[in-house]
Scaffold this motif. Sequence first.
Motif, PDB file in Angstrom:
ATOM      1  N   ARG A 491       0.825  -1.213   0.000  1.00 55.92           N
ATOM      2  CA  ARG A 491       0.000   0.000   0.000  1.00 55.92           C
ATOM      3  C   ARG A 491       0.858   1.262   0.000  1.00 55.92           C
ATOM      4  NH1 ARG A 491      -3.398   0.831   4.474  1.00 55.92           N
ATOM      5  NH2 ARG A 491      -4.780   2.030   3.092  1.00 55.92           N
ATOM      6  N   GLY A 492       2.155   1.118   0.295  1.00 61.61           N
ATOM      7  CA  GLY A 492       3.026   2.287   0.340  1.00 61.61           C
ATOM      8  C   GLY A 492       3.129   2.912   1.716  1.00 61.61           C
ATOM      9  N   VAL A 493       2.572   2.260   2.742  1.00 63.24           N
ATOM     10  CA  VAL A 493       2.695   2.727   4.125  1.00 63.24           C
ATOM     11  C   VAL A 493       3.103   1.535   4.994  1.00 63.24           C
ATOM     12  CG1 VAL A 493       1.012   4.606   3.888  1.00 63.24           C
ATOM     13  CG2 VAL A 493       0.238   2.331   4.574  1.00 63.24           C
ATOM     14  N   LEU A 494       3.737   1.838   6.118  1.00 59.12           N
ATOM     15  CA  LEU A 494       4.140   0.775   7.035  1.00 59.12           C
ATOM     16  C   LEU A 494       2.974   0.454   7.965  1.00 59.12           C
ATOM     17  CD1 LEU A 494       7.794   1.765   8.040  1.00 59.12           C
ATOM     18  CD2 LEU A 494       6.954   0.665   5.960  1.00 59.12           C
ATOM     19  N   GLU A 495       2.478  -0.765   7.883  1.00 59.96           N
ATOM     20  CA  GLU A 495       1.329  -1.180   8.693  1.00 59.96           C
ATOM     21  C   GLU A 495       1.726  -2.195   9.761  1.00 59.96           C
ATOM     22  OE1 GLU A 495      -2.399  -0.868   5.601  1.00 59.96           O
ATOM     23  OE2 GLU A 495      -1.208  -2.705   5.582  1.00 59.96           O
ATOM     24  N   GLU A 496       2.502  -3.176   9.379  1.00 58.65           N
ATOM     25  CA  GLU A 496       2.918  -4.190  10.336  1.00 58.65           C
ATOM     26  C   GLU A 496       3.763  -3.523  11.430  1.00 58.65           C
ATOM     27  OE1 GLU A 496       2.250  -7.495  10.482  1.00 58.65           O
ATOM     28  OE2 GLU A 496       0.949  -7.409   8.700  1.00 58.65           O
ATOM     29  N   PRO A 497       3.786  -4.085  12.642  1.00 61.87           N
ATOM     30  CA  PRO A 497       4.561  -3.473  13.722  1.00 61.87           C
ATOM     31  C   PRO A 497       6.030  -3.312  13.336  1.00 61.87           C
ATOM     32  CG  PRO A 497       3.930  -5.739  14.256  1.00 61.87           C
ATOM     33  CD  PRO A 497       3.150  -5.350  13.043  1.00 61.87           C
ATOM     34  N   HIS A 498       6.558  -2.115  13.560  1.00 56.85           N
ATOM     35  CA  HIS A 498       7.918  -1.820  13.125  1.00 56.85           C
ATOM     36  C   HIS A 498       8.681  -1.102  14.242  1.00 56.85           C
ATOM     37  CE1 HIS A 498       4.938   1.070  11.584  1.00 56.85           C
ATOM     38  NE2 HIS A 498       5.835   2.023  11.806  1.00 56.85           N
ATOM     39  N   HIS A 499       9.858  -1.658  14.536  1.00 53.63           N
ATOM     40  CA  HIS A 499      10.716  -1.131  15.590  1.00 53.63           C
ATOM     41  C   HIS A 499      11.294   0.212  15.150  1.00 53.63           C
ATOM     42  CE1 HIS A 499      12.937  -1.731  19.313  1.00 53.63           C
ATOM     43  NE2 HIS A 499      14.040  -1.287  18.716  1.00 53.63           N
ATOM     44  N   ASN A 500      11.550   1.084  16.129  1.00 55.81           N
ATOM     45  CA  ASN A 500      12.036   2.425  15.786  1.00 55.81           C
ATOM     46  C   ASN A 500      12.850   3.023  16.926  1.00 55.81           C
ATOM     47  OD1 ASN A 500      10.103   4.057  17.567  1.00 55.81           O
ATOM     48  ND2 ASN A 500       8.725   2.731  16.407  1.00 55.81           N
ATOM     49  N   THR A 501      13.262   4.255  16.762  1.00 57.91           N
ATOM     50  CA  THR A 501      14.207   4.890  17.684  1.00 57.91           C
ATOM     51  C   THR A 501      13.669   5.072  19.085  1.00 57.91           C
ATOM     52  OG1 THR A 501      15.808   6.721  17.819  1.00 57.91           O
ATOM     53  CG2 THR A 501      13.543   7.289  17.228  1.00 57.91           C
ATOM     54  N   TYR A 502      12.352   4.932  19.268  1.00 56.63           N
ATOM     55  CA  TYR A 502      11.786   5.040  20.610  1.00 56.63           C
ATOM     56  C   TYR A 502      11.821   3.708  21.357  1.00 56.63           C
ATOM     57  CZ  TYR A 502      10.285   9.431  18.594  1.00 56.63           C
ATOM     58  OH  TYR A 502      10.278  10.656  17.972  1.00 56.63           O
ATOM     59  N   ASP A 503      12.552   2.753  20.805  1.00 58.73           N
ATOM     60  CA  ASP A 503      12.790   1.455  21.451  1.00 58.73           C
ATOM     61  C   ASP A 503      11.516   0.637  21.626  1.00 58.73           C
ATOM     62  OD1 ASP A 503      15.536   2.019  21.684  1.00 58.73           O
ATOM     63  OD2 ASP A 503      15.236   3.087  23.555  1.00 58.73           O
ATOM     64  N   ILE A 504      10.545   0.893  20.762  1.00 49.99           N
ATOM     65  CA  ILE A 504       9.296   0.134  20.771  1.00 49.99           C
ATOM     66  C   ILE A 504       8.869  -0.081  19.313  1.00 49.99           C
ATOM     67  CG2 ILE A 504       8.426   0.735  23.045  1.00 49.99           C
ATOM     68  CD1 ILE A 504       7.351   2.680  19.948  1.00 49.99           C
ATOM     69  N   GLU A 505       7.720  -0.729  19.136  1.00 52.25           N
ATOM     70  CA  GLU A 505       7.179  -0.934  17.797  1.00 52.25           C
ATOM     71  C   GLU A 505       5.924  -0.081  17.612  1.00 52.25           C
ATOM     72  OE1 GLU A 505       9.951  -3.389  18.777  1.00 52.25           O
ATOM     73  OE2 GLU A 505       8.046  -3.941  19.726  1.00 52.25           O
ATOM     74  N   PHE A 506       5.853   0.596  16.483  1.00 46.46           N
ATOM     75  CA  PHE A 506       4.606   1.261  16.112  1.00 46.46           C
ATOM     76  C   PHE A 506       3.735   0.268  15.351  1.00 46.46           C
ATOM     77  CE2 PHE A 506       6.647   5.730  16.134  1.00 46.46           C
ATOM     78  CZ  PHE A 506       6.237   5.941  17.440  1.00 46.46           C
ATOM     79  N   TRP A 507       2.448   0.285  15.648  1.00 48.94           N
ATOM     80  CA  TRP A 507       1.464  -0.575  14.980  1.00 48.94           C
ATOM     81  C   TRP A 507       0.575   0.305  14.114  1.00 48.94           C
ATOM     82  CZ3 TRP A 507       0.574  -5.992  15.958  1.00 48.94           C
ATOM     83  CH2 TRP A 507       1.474  -6.559  16.873  1.00 48.94           C
ATOM     84  N   GLY A 508       0.620   0.093  12.820  1.00 46.40           N
ATOM     85  CA  GLY A 508      -0.211   0.850  11.897  1.00 46.40           C
ATOM     86  C   GLY A 508       0.526   2.009  11.266  1.00 46.40           C
ATOM     87  N   ALA A 509      -0.061   2.536  10.207  1.00 35.06           N
ATOM     88  CA  ALA A 509       0.557   3.607   9.423  1.00 35.06           C
ATOM     89  C   ALA A 509       0.707   4.872  10.261  1.00 35.06           C
ATOM     90  CB  ALA A 509      -0.276   3.889   8.177  1.00 35.06           C
ATOM     91  N   ASN A 510       1.852   5.537  10.093  1.00 32.60           N
ATOM     92  CA  ASN A 510       2.106   6.783  10.832  1.00 32.60           C
ATOM     93  C   ASN A 510       2.999   7.683  10.003  1.00 32.60           C
ATOM     94  OD1 ASN A 510       5.119   6.363  11.859  1.00 32.60           O
ATOM     95  ND2 ASN A 510       4.028   4.410  12.117  1.00 32.60           N
ATOM     96  N   GLY A 511       2.939   8.972  10.305  1.00 29.56           N
ATOM     97  CA  GLY A 511       3.700   9.938   9.534  1.00 29.56           C
ATOM     98  C   GLY A 511       5.194   9.762   9.642  1.00 29.56           C
ATOM     99  N   MET A 512       5.672   9.405  10.827  1.00 25.18           N
ATOM    100  CA  MET A 512       7.116   9.314  11.038  1.00 25.18           C
ATOM    101  C   MET A 512       7.760   8.269  10.125  1.00 25.18           C
ATOM    102  SD  MET A 512       9.158   8.211  14.475  1.00 25.18           S
ATOM    103  CE  MET A 512      10.899   7.773  14.424  1.00 25.18           C
ATOM    104  N   CYS A 513       7.401   7.015  10.322  1.00 23.32           N
ATOM    105  CA  CYS A 513       8.093   5.945   9.598  1.00 23.32           C
ATOM    106  C   CYS A 513       7.642   5.835   8.152  1.00 23.32           C
ATOM    107  CB  CYS A 513       7.908   4.621  10.330  1.00 23.32           C
ATOM    108  SG  CYS A 513       8.779   4.591  11.930  1.00 23.32           S
ATOM    109  N   THR A 514       6.387   6.211   7.861  1.00 29.51           N
ATOM    110  CA  THR A 514       5.964   6.169   6.463  1.00 29.51           C
ATOM    111  C   THR A 514       6.647   7.263   5.655  1.00 29.51           C
ATOM    112  OG1 THR A 514       3.861   5.071   6.913  1.00 29.51           O
ATOM    113  CG2 THR A 514       3.988   6.378   4.911  1.00 29.51           C
TER     114      THR A 514
END
Length: 811
Positions: A491-514
């Motif tokens: 779809r062009g956005v990150l949906e699956e849980p993805h680890h990031n600099t806040y030492d946790i995983e984001f779940w669903g599309a978001n402005g930062m990682c997308t």
Amino acid sequence: MTVRTYNGVYCESWNSRIAFPLGGMGAGMLCLGGGGGLSQVSLRNNPDLPNEPYLYSAVSIKSGKGDTTARVLEGPIARWKLFGYHQKDVDPGHYLRHYGLPRFKNSTFTSRFPFGTVAFQDDALPIEAELTGWSPFAPLHADDSSLPAAALEYSFTNRSDEPLELVYSFHAKNFMAANEDSGEVLAVPNGFVLNQPATADKPWEQGAFCAAVDDDRCAVNYAWFRGGWFDSQTMAWHAVEAGEMPANPPITEGKPSPGASLYVPLTLAPGERKTVKLMVSWFVPETNYQYGDSELPAEGPRTHKPWYAGRYGDAQAVASDWALRYNELYEMSKRFSDCYYDTTLPAEVVEAAAANLSILKSPTVLRQTDGRLWSWEGVNETTGSCHGSCTHVWNYAQALPHLFPAESRALRATEVNECQDEHGHQNFRAPLPIRPASHGFHAAADGQLGGIMNTYREWRISGDSAWLAQLWPKVKQSLHFCIESWDPRHRGVLEEPHHNTYDIEFWGANGMCTSLYLGALKAAALMAEQLGESPAFYQSLYRSGRDIMENELFNGEYYEQHIQWEGLREQSPLTMASININYSPEAVQLFKEEGPKYQYGKGCLSDGVIGAWIAEMCGLGEILDREQVRSHLLSVFTYNFRKDLTGHTNLQRSGFAVGEEGGLLLCTWPRGGQLKLPFVYSNEVWTGIEYQVASHLMLLGCAEEGLEIVRTCRDRYDGAIRNPFDEVECGHWYARAMASYGLLQGMSGIRYDAFERTLYVSPSPSMEGEIRCFLSTDSGYGTAGIRGGEPFFEPVYGKVRIDRFVTATET
């Protein structure tokens, strides 16, 4: 009280916390204090911030009447030091220091990186004295900038109406010795070496510190008085008080000398000025350090060996080369400094960018014998903090790719070679020594996607398409791992849980990682096209993701996160393996009410368009609607920026900004919807992210908002409470603070593309008249800007081929 000016003089209370790093990139550090003393001596390839050994310079002044006056060449002791803080293995008030020796009444500090100058004042003395500390720093010359060496230049001016006889002296206890019986003092021309010989069982204890001057009149006392209590220090000071220059040979029998001193006589006519150049260097060739998990042993050394150990055989070789090349290295460093400060950019921008170049001289950075950099995120008192050139932190750091582009390209190679497996999974922390990393934990989406954009940046800075072609297969593999791991529905956005600099995983599309994903897709399309491959797949994903970002994630003011944990490949946050995330019975109940822990949802995230910022820094241009991005950044400024945090609640790490201080919060929820447990760190002020947002605002024509953020950050690091040359987060000299280098591009709009041989000049509308800004490229550096309405470039070092200038009206 005097008003402090940005990039100005640190005096009075603002001169309390100065600790200006001296040393080579990855070679160790000692800090020059605002009073002229040396502290935080970290020469053993590891931070040792409490280490303030017994060493000082002094001057004896003999008048025409025969009277002698002696002073330590330092200003007043900062009051916070008096009860042992930062002292090593001692009780408060009960340590062998030189704090009780007479010293100058006042001192001030001025920085013109890599030079730091201490001016001493004392009306009771017939001289003026000044100290300039520096160590080699020359863009594009990584080796010359990585020497384990520093200089302390002491200048004396006779302000009386009669001739004066002076003796400059330097004194040092053998702080390199493993114990009082194992060290030794060796001779070198016009100086001494404090040495700890190698031992078979602990080779890493080997180490040497050399001090020498360039004056053949120098006398050296290699044999301090041996005795108990304060005997050695007392006898050394007796010589200073008397204006004597004892010259005792090295001790060959009995206990080793506790330390050494050197002396230089000076005669000053009225009004005359003379300078003594003290050259210090060190050599610690072995360590017992090995960090990070690896699937294979290192092919080379099994523990870290510093870069200089592969170039020099011993301490004397370092000292000899330092003395031989001193003037050359001074000129190289001065040329850079003069060029950098020859600018019309606002003083707060110049200060912020230069102050954080100190990170490259701090223990945050290490360098292997093969020349490759390896870095911590920051450093604690005696250990590094968060190992492995962490990708999602170093993504922010803009200084290295411009000043030392070859070393930045090497980081990209480490990411896709040693840190990446055959599936494209990257370990975002490289082991030390650098070797194939293990792959037992999540990849970091922001770090891995940012690395793809940074590969594009390295290509455009160098213009080296052959280098790009070599890395491209693995860069492509990395991107496809990201797509299939976090965007399996394409779809062009990150949906699956993805680890990031806040030492946790984001779940669903978001402005930062997308936004990072969109930047990586655009970069990949351009790199694929250059290398003769079809960019269509990447372009299609990019268009789809941009449409979702602009039409679904943008709420009219800023980009949000659409939290999603159902309908994904990953079945449940409750069963997903993660770090420091557990679901107690209470947390399970909370999950049923509001979903996964540690999300930001409807929050206004300061990092919410970081991908668009990195895209601008990399030369990718716009990846999202410009007006939406500006709206997001202005929302961040409106909602997250606080001039006073007195009423702010922060149950997390509050020391970065607290009370009446100001700062940029990571996230706020101006439209409501704050979760009970939002992402960790959300209430904090992070160094580096402030500069990221500020420079991005500047690029979009909102210079005053950006400058206000910079001023507020630098007001916290004003020398009274915090060290201006050490911005902290998870450790001292935190790498993310080198986002401040992006302020140069933010205000000036200046960027050079070596592949196109084009200089882009698009200064902030707030900049009027002639605009001058430092510009460093892969082949040289100089000053670029606007003069008489026309763009220009004045080379200072090397050659920069410019076939075309593009100004704001043409972009």
